[in-house]
Scaffold this active site. Structure first.
Site, mmCIF file in Angstrom:
data_model
loop_
_atom_site.group_PDB
_atom_site.id
_atom_site.type_symbol
_atom_site.label_atom_id
_atom_site.label_comp_id
_atom_site.label_asym_id
_atom_site.label_seq_id
_atom_site.Cartn_x
_atom_site.Cartn_y
_atom_site.Cartn_z
ATOM 1 N N HIS A 184 0.769 -1.207 0.159
ATOM 2 C CA HIS A 184 0.175 -0.199 0.030
ATOM 3 C C HIS A 184 0.728 1.337 -0.076
ATOM 4 C CE1 HIS A 184 1.053 0.672 4.147
ATOM 5 N NE2 HIS A 184 0.326 -0.341 4.499
ATOM 6 N N CYS A 200 3.534 -4.553 6.652
ATOM 7 C CA CYS A 200 3.264 -4.354 5.268
ATOM 8 C C CYS A 200 4.316 -3.533 4.618
ATOM 9 C CB CYS A 200 2.243 -3.288 5.422
ATOM 10 S SG CYS A 200 0.437 -4.190 5.864
#
Length: 223
Positions: A184, A200
């Site tokens: 992301h 992440c």
């Protein structure tokens, strides 16, 4: 071959765990780029024609289910699953509920070097410095894939989030979810090149724009 009774089988999704699922035999290996689209519940077997331990549903996080094929045996395909434990696989029969396609793309994330590379048919089409997990919440390593593409409407840190079929080894739950790791964006570019995420991979805007165009099921190596 008789259809398996799937009534009692749990869905293979990012929310489920199958401790006895076969392990990925080559976590660092490449594939032929074959991906399968599941149009209805499909039985997931321990081996070709072996016992059923799960069912693969047609949707993952409101996206169509596409999974990468890592091995084949006749009409049977071994696929990566989106469930825990990381590296979980299963065998599915390619019947009339399964669509076969191919993607030329591969995403490589070199965690220690904090670098993400996108290749198309082996040729580099993009390379970026990215942010990865902190020492206490490292980005997991292994072979996974782009499971879904979600337009973010609640928070503003990334317009699109690309959940992967792999989970944090630190968090069993996170933000109300099961600890799914994702690619992301991030509004502050100072994070790129750093290891300070919760697991992440944070990517620059232009990387996210390219990644969001890749087919679901595209292989992602977290090395």
């Amino acid at each position: 071959m008789a259809k398996a009774d799937l009534g009692m089988q749990a869905d293979a999704t990012t929310f489920t765990e199958f401790p006895t699922a076969p392990d990925d035999p080559a976590p660092g290996g490449l594939t032929e780029g074959v991906v399968l689209r599941v149009h209805a519940d499909v039985a997931v077997h321990q081996s070709p024609g072996g016992p059923v331990f799960a069912k693969l549903p047609a949707k993952q996080l409101n996206n169509p289910t596409w999974v990468p094929v890592i091995a084949e045996h006749g009409r049977w395909a071994q696929v990566l699953l989106p469930s825990r434990p990381n590296g979980a696989t299963g065998w599915v029969l390619e019947d009339d509920q399964v669509e076969r396609a191919r993607t030329p793309y591969v995403v490589d994330v070199e965690i220690d070097a904090r670098r993400l590379t996108v290749r198309r048919a082996g040729a580099v089409i993009g390379e970026w410095v990215v942010g990865v997990g902190a020492t206490e919440s490292p980005t997991p390593r292994g072979r996974t894939y782009i499971m879904a593409a979600i337009e973010e409407t609640v928070t503003k840190f990334s317009p699109i989030i690309l959940p992967l079929g792999i989970h944090s080894n630190t968090f069993s739950t996170y933000g109300g979810g099961p600890g799914t790791v994702a690619l992301h964006g991030w509004p502050d570019p100072s994070v790129f090149g750093q290891a300070d995420s919760d697991g992440c991979v944070r990517v620059p805007d232009d990387a996210l724009r390219l990644l969001a165009t890749l087919p679901l099921g595209t292989l992602v190596h977290l090395r």
